[in-house]
Write an enzyme that holds these catalytic residues in place. Structure first.
Site, PDB file in Angstrom:
ATOM      1  N   GLU A 269       5.658   4.039  -3.197  1.00 36.62           N
ATOM      2  CA  GLU A 269       5.809   5.244  -4.016  1.00 36.62           C
ATOM      3  C   GLU A 269       7.224   5.784  -4.128  1.00 36.62           C
ATOM      4  OE1 GLU A 269       4.267   5.094  -0.956  1.00 36.62           O
ATOM      5  OE2 GLU A 269       4.649   6.912   0.212  1.00 36.62           O
ATOM      6  N   HIS A 302      -2.822   5.798  -6.872  1.00 35.96           N
ATOM      7  CA  HIS A 302      -2.421   6.101  -5.490  1.00 35.96           C
ATOM      8  C   HIS A 302      -0.911   6.377  -5.412  1.00 35.96           C
ATOM      9  CE1 HIS A 302      -2.704   5.628  -1.020  1.00 35.96           C
ATOM     10  NE2 HIS A 302      -1.461   5.231  -1.170  1.00 35.96           N
ATOM     11  N   GLU A 303      -0.125   5.465  -5.936  1.00 37.94           N
ATOM     12  CA  GLU A 303       1.328   5.628  -5.839  1.00 37.94           C
ATOM     13  C   GLU A 303       1.790   6.831  -6.654  1.00 37.94           C
ATOM     14  OE1 GLU A 303       2.359   3.937  -3.472  1.00 37.94           O
ATOM     15  OE2 GLU A 303       0.748   2.452  -3.456  1.00 37.94           O
ATOM     16  N   GLU A 325      -1.020   9.397   3.667  1.00 40.33           N
ATOM     17  CA  GLU A 325      -1.867   8.264   3.265  1.00 40.33           C
ATOM     18  C   GLU A 325      -3.355   8.626   3.213  1.00 40.33           C
ATOM     19  OE1 GLU A 325      -0.635   5.991   1.773  1.00 40.33           O
ATOM     20  OE2 GLU A 325       1.440   5.885   2.458  1.00 40.33           O
TER      21      GLU A 325
HETATM   22  N1  TRP Z   1       3.436   3.853   1.231  1.00 41.60           N
HETATM   23  C1  TRP Z   1       2.832   2.631   0.757  1.00 41.60           C
HETATM   24  C2  TRP Z   1       1.475   3.030   0.234  1.00 41.60           C
HETATM   25  O1  TRP Z   1       1.347   3.484  -0.837  1.00 41.60           O
HETATM   26  C3  TRP Z   1       2.684   1.625   1.846  1.00 41.60           C
HETATM   27  C4  TRP Z   1       3.689   0.535   1.937  1.00 41.60           C
HETATM   28  C5  TRP Z   1       4.168  -0.214   0.937  1.00 41.60           C
HETATM   29  C6  TRP Z   1       4.280   0.007   3.100  1.00 41.60           C
HETATM   30  N2  TRP Z   1       4.989  -1.171   1.423  1.00 41.60           N
HETATM   31  C7  TRP Z   1       5.085  -1.057   2.745  1.00 41.60           C
HETATM   32  C8  TRP Z   1       4.181   0.314   4.440  1.00 41.60           C
HETATM   33  C9  TRP Z   1       5.796  -1.808   3.674  1.00 41.60           C
HETATM   34  C10 TRP Z   1       4.891  -0.408   5.371  1.00 41.60           C
HETATM   35  C11 TRP Z   1       5.687  -1.476   5.000  1.00 41.60           C
HETATM   36  O2  TRP Z   1       0.508   3.047   0.898  1.00 41.60           O
HETATM   37 ZN    ZN Z   2       0.054   5.289   0.185  1.00 44.56          ZN
END
Ligand code: TRP
Ligand code: ZN
Length: 885
Positions: A269, A302-303, A325
């Site tokens: 995101e 979600h994003e 989350e």
């Molecule tokens: N924040 C991301 C989500 O929408 C999760 C995420 C994406 C992530 N790439 C990552 C977490 C790499 C750890 C490592 O849920």
């Molecule tokens: Zn997320």
């Protein structure tokens, strides 16, 4: 890679930062054999912590420091200290500027964290702690800064240069060019992003609730331009939904999504510049299944929703991950429920939670949704933090009611906009807005494990009173032996014999309060007595799965059948069917183990026949009702999982149902197939429902030995005008004994889609999931296929991941070859991509679930991983916790 035993970070040790970074100017010079990053950090002492000047400890890993200045003065080599993980220097005043220049190697970055190459492009992934692999920084979410970023690269090969925020300026210098982006919103470094590549975009626009125009752009490699419309539609729906349901408006002039092929997770995101695994953006009828279309819709939402729940209001530290989350998963689930069938979405989510999160909560990595310690934070992007976290937010809404929940979220966003906060702050806003004391509720944040809720009933005919007794307990989890009672919202109704739902009046109340209500169970044991009840009712408990617990109530078969028929809660109608099927399957499993002859269940066949004949039933619901509990769920529910007995029992039951119901299934299948072959594909709820039912029917039909089914399956494979139907048929053939048809279909599929990476992923998965003998050898052979690469996480998940995590009978083969195979892959991936290695490992960590000989084999492989050399912190944490007793 680790040189000493890594130490755990503890929530209780949290300290506010000594310094803040008010402004961050970044300048990237991207080349093929290295990249240079110049940073100008405007730093200020956190005066809340005092007026002394402690050393400044900037995080940094795998960086080659070229130069450093403090307030414009070059620092002598003895004026700062460099370690593997930090650059430490002594500030001379409360406000100062640090300039650094570092060299990094995105071209060799296979961990896909920090700045890396994916195919021909450059991209970043900074969450959780990837930014420290880009430049020296205070890489923690409570340090929020205003970023201005310049990206420089070759003009021809990288025509598109992107970063967060709004475009500010651009220019050319010979064969190179540059672009500067400015993000006016202060953000933690984990939300930073940069992309450079030969990308094309589909552009659209959105007018926000206050009338501002926002440019929407989805960037992809040119050959994928035809596959972004579904994501764009999903984005616009998400933006509108967040305005309508949460009052949240978008805040920049532009919102961008970029699709990349090499990505560790689903999507990220980053402020104004979301980066997506291409599998979560690209979709077309010919290449993506219905499930893939729905996943794109959900992940885009979600994003996007993170812009408020995560970015505008962010996390103080990584222990608070579920703050963003859990809340955002809850938000995207409700969005999907509103866009599609609410009941089916709930059924899917609950089935997933019970099978996978409950297993995590019962395993060696069990942790509360707000963990209190971690070695490697990447290991805590878990089903517990995400999915159970979402259930906890859902329980808040169930307890407070929709109106108060909305007041609470409004207060949360208003109170904490621009801040980095905690789960406590979220609950506090809910409490303040609703006037409900949530003190005890907070135990959901600190206690791990899946609570058991056992319910018994007593009917006093003379008094017209019906009493429900609730008992709750929660099993011990690593580091937590004794648990205090949770607040468990139990949504319920009481059904009369004719199926009507009785008015609900508790003994202490003056009148009835509707026919459905929520009881808050707060004690270890607690009774509720309903009055004015003439005949013993049938309780419908935990409707819509109102709490993530294991419910026990001794229903008779007749009672389950009545619930399946009459319950006004669609989820509980399905649930009653599942309970009935579980009872039958558990008996069959015991029969297999005892060597008894297996018998089909006449009553279940009659129930299914009734469902098939009921034309009023929604096709998607019918498809769910006809789906037996998965082998994985049966394994989770068993004390000792006997995967072979489970497989045999479940296959037997499927086979017997297929035989008994051949006629009605065949008719229904043909009718659906006729409709689908005529219609143009749409990812609409209605069409998806029809195809889902058709797929379930075909899978049953293929278990009967009718020759026309086999040719119908081949015909569906060859003639389908969409990937959903094509793959349904391919999966059936692959799991069938019809070797010639299987080979032919696999070959023609591979020939048709050789150039489409995402479709080839499906091709790998369908073979890795085959329950036929010889699958491991096939998986090993496929690892040599030109379309396979261990460096691409999607490929690893599609082939190795599916085999080890979703093909229990083959993975748990008696000779231990499956375990050996997984350990080998983990050892290789540990050096290439620790995050993927650690995730892949999960099935081996569950060794306690199996019989002693299996346990020994699995432990051996875990020990072999330990002995294999230097482990990444990611793999070390999972292996060591799994081996610890
Ligand atoms: N924040 C991301 C989500 O929408 C999760 C995420 C994406 C992530 N790439 C990552 C977490 C790499 C750890 C490592 O849920
Ligand atoms: Zn997320």
């Amino acid at each position: 890679m680790r040189t000493e035993t890594p130490v755990a970070v503890q929530l209780k040790d949290y300290q506010a930062p000594d310094y803040f970074i008010e402004r961050t100017l970044l300048d990237f010079d991207l080349y093929d054999d290295h990249s240079t990053v110049r940073a100008e950090l405007t730093i200020a002492r956190n005066t809340d912590k005092g007026s002394d000047l402690p050393p400044l400890r900037l995080d940094g890993q795998q960086l080659e420091l070229v130069s450093i200045t403090l307030d414009g003065q070059a620092l002598a080599a003895d004026a700062y200290q460099l370690t593997d993980s930090h650059l430490i220097l002594q500030p001379l005043s409360a406000n100062f500027v640090v300039h650094t220049e570092v060299r990094i190697h995105p071209e060799n970055n296979t961990a896909l964290e920090g700045l890396y190459r994916s195919g021909k492009m450059f991209c970043t992934q900074c969450e959780a702690e990837g930014f420290r692999k880009i430049t020296y920084y205070l890489d923690r979410p409570d340090v929020m800064s205003a970023f201005t970023t310049t990206v420089r690269a070759d003009k021809q090969r990288f025509p598109v240069l992107l970063s967060n925020g709004n475009p500010l300026a651009q220019g050319e210098e010979g064969t190179r060019h540059w672009a500067t982006w400015e993000d006016p919103f202060k953000k933690p470094a984990y939300l930073f992003a940069l992309v450079a590549g030969d990308l094309w975009c589909v552009e659209d626009s959105f007018t926000t609730m206050s009338g501002r125009d926002v440019a929407l752009r989805i960037y992809v490699e040119p050959e994928n331009l035809g596959k972004v419309q579904h994501a764009m539609d999903s984005l616009k729906k998400s933006m509108r939904w967040d305005e309508e349901v949460y009052g949240r408006e978008y805040d920049l002039d532009i919102f961008m999504i970029v699709a990349v092929s090499d990505f560790n997770m689903g999507a990220m995101e980053n402020k104004g510049l979301n980066i997506f695994n291409s599998s979560c953006v690209l979709a077309s009828p010919d290449t993506a299944t219905d499930a893939a279309h729905q996943r794109v819709e959900a992940v885009v939402a979600h994003e996007y929703f993170h812009n408020w729940s995560g970015n505008r209001v962010t996390c103080r530290d990584w222990f608070q991950l579920s703050l963003k989350e859990g809340f955002t998963v809850f938000r995207d689930a409700e969005f999907s429920a509103d866009m599609n069938s609410r009941t089916v979405k709930r059924i899917e989510d609950v089935a997933f939670l019970r099978t996978n999160q409950f297993a995590e909560d019962a395993g060696p990595m069990a942790h509360p949704i707000r963990p209190d310690a971690y070695i490697e934070i990447s290991n805590f992007y878990t089903l517990t933090v995400y999915e159970k976290g979402a259930e906890v937010v859902r329980m808040l809404r169930t307890l407070l009611g929709e109106a108060n929940f909305r007041k609470g979220s409004d207060l949360y966003f208003a109170r904490h906009d621009g801040q980095a906060v905690t789960c406590d702050d979220f609950v506090q806003a809910m409490q303040d807005a609703s006037g409900t004391d949530l003190g005890q509720f907070k135990r959901w944040y600190s206690q791990a494990g899946t609570p058991r809720l056992t319910v018994s009933s007593y009917f006093d005919k003379a008094a017209g009173e019906y009493t429900l007794t609730f008992q709750q307990s929660c099993p011990a989890t690593p580091g937590q032996s004794d648990k205090l009672p949770f607040v468990i919202p139990v949504e319920l109704a009481l059904l009369a014999a004719d199926g009507s739902h009785l008015p609900l009046q508790l003994k202490e109340e003056d009148n009835a309060q509707g026919c459905e209500r929520v009881l808050a169970v707060t004690e270890a044991e607690q009774q509720f007595t309903f009055v004015g009840i003439a005949n013993e009712p049938l309780p419908s408990l935990l409707r819509s799965f109102s709490a993530p617990v294991k419910l026990r109530y001794d229903y008779s078969r007749e009672q389950l059948l009545a619930l399946m028929r009459y319950d006004s809660d669609g989820f509980n109608r399905w649930e009653a069917g599942q309970q009935l099927q579980l009872e039958i399957l558990n008996q069959l499993i015991a029969d297999v183990q005892a060597g008894r002859e297996l018998r089909g269940d006449v009553q279940l066949a009659e129930v299914f026949a009734g469902l098939l004949a009921d034309t009023s039933l929604d096709a998607a619901m019918l498809a769910e009702m006809l789906t037996l509990p998965s082998e994985a769920l049966l394994a989770e529910l068993a004390d000792v999982a006997d995967v072979h007995a489970i497989h045999q029992a479940r296959e037997f039951l499927r086979q017997s149902l297929a035989q008994a119901l051949h006629q009605p299934m065949w008719q229904r299948y043909q009718a659906l197939r006729a409709v689908h072959s005529e219609q143009a594909y749409a990812a609409s709820a209605e069409q998806i429902a029809g195809r889902s039912l058709q797929g379930k029917l075909l899978a049953y039909l293929m278990l009967s030995e009718h020759g026309d089914v086999r040719s119908a399956c081949v015909a569906q494979f060859e003639q389908a005008n969409n990937m959903t139907e094509r793959l349904q048929a391919l999966a059936c053939l692959v799991n069938s004994p019809f070797v010639a048809e299987k080979q032919q279909a696999l070959a023609s599929f591979a020939a048709a889609y050789a150039d489409d990476a995402l479709v080839m992923d499906q091709w790998f998965s369908v073979q890795a999931g085959s329950s036929c003998p010889g699958t491991l050898a096939q998986v090993q052979a496929l690892m040599q296929h030109p379309a396979f690469s261990l460096k691409n996480p999607n490929k690893v998940r599609a082939l190795v991941g599916v085999f080890c995590a979703q093909n229990a009978v083959q993975f748990h083969a008696e000779d231990g070859a499956g375990y050996r195979f997984l350990a080998d892959q983990v050892i290789t991936l540990n050096a290439l991509n620790p995050q993927i290695a650690s995730r892949l490992l999960t099935p081996l960590t569950r060794w306690r679930k199996y019989a002693p000989d299996r346990q020994a084999q699995m432990r051996n492989e875990l020990e072999r991983i330990v002995a294999s050399g230097e482990l990444s912190a990611d793999v070390y944490e999972v292996v060591s916790k799994s081996l610890a007793s």
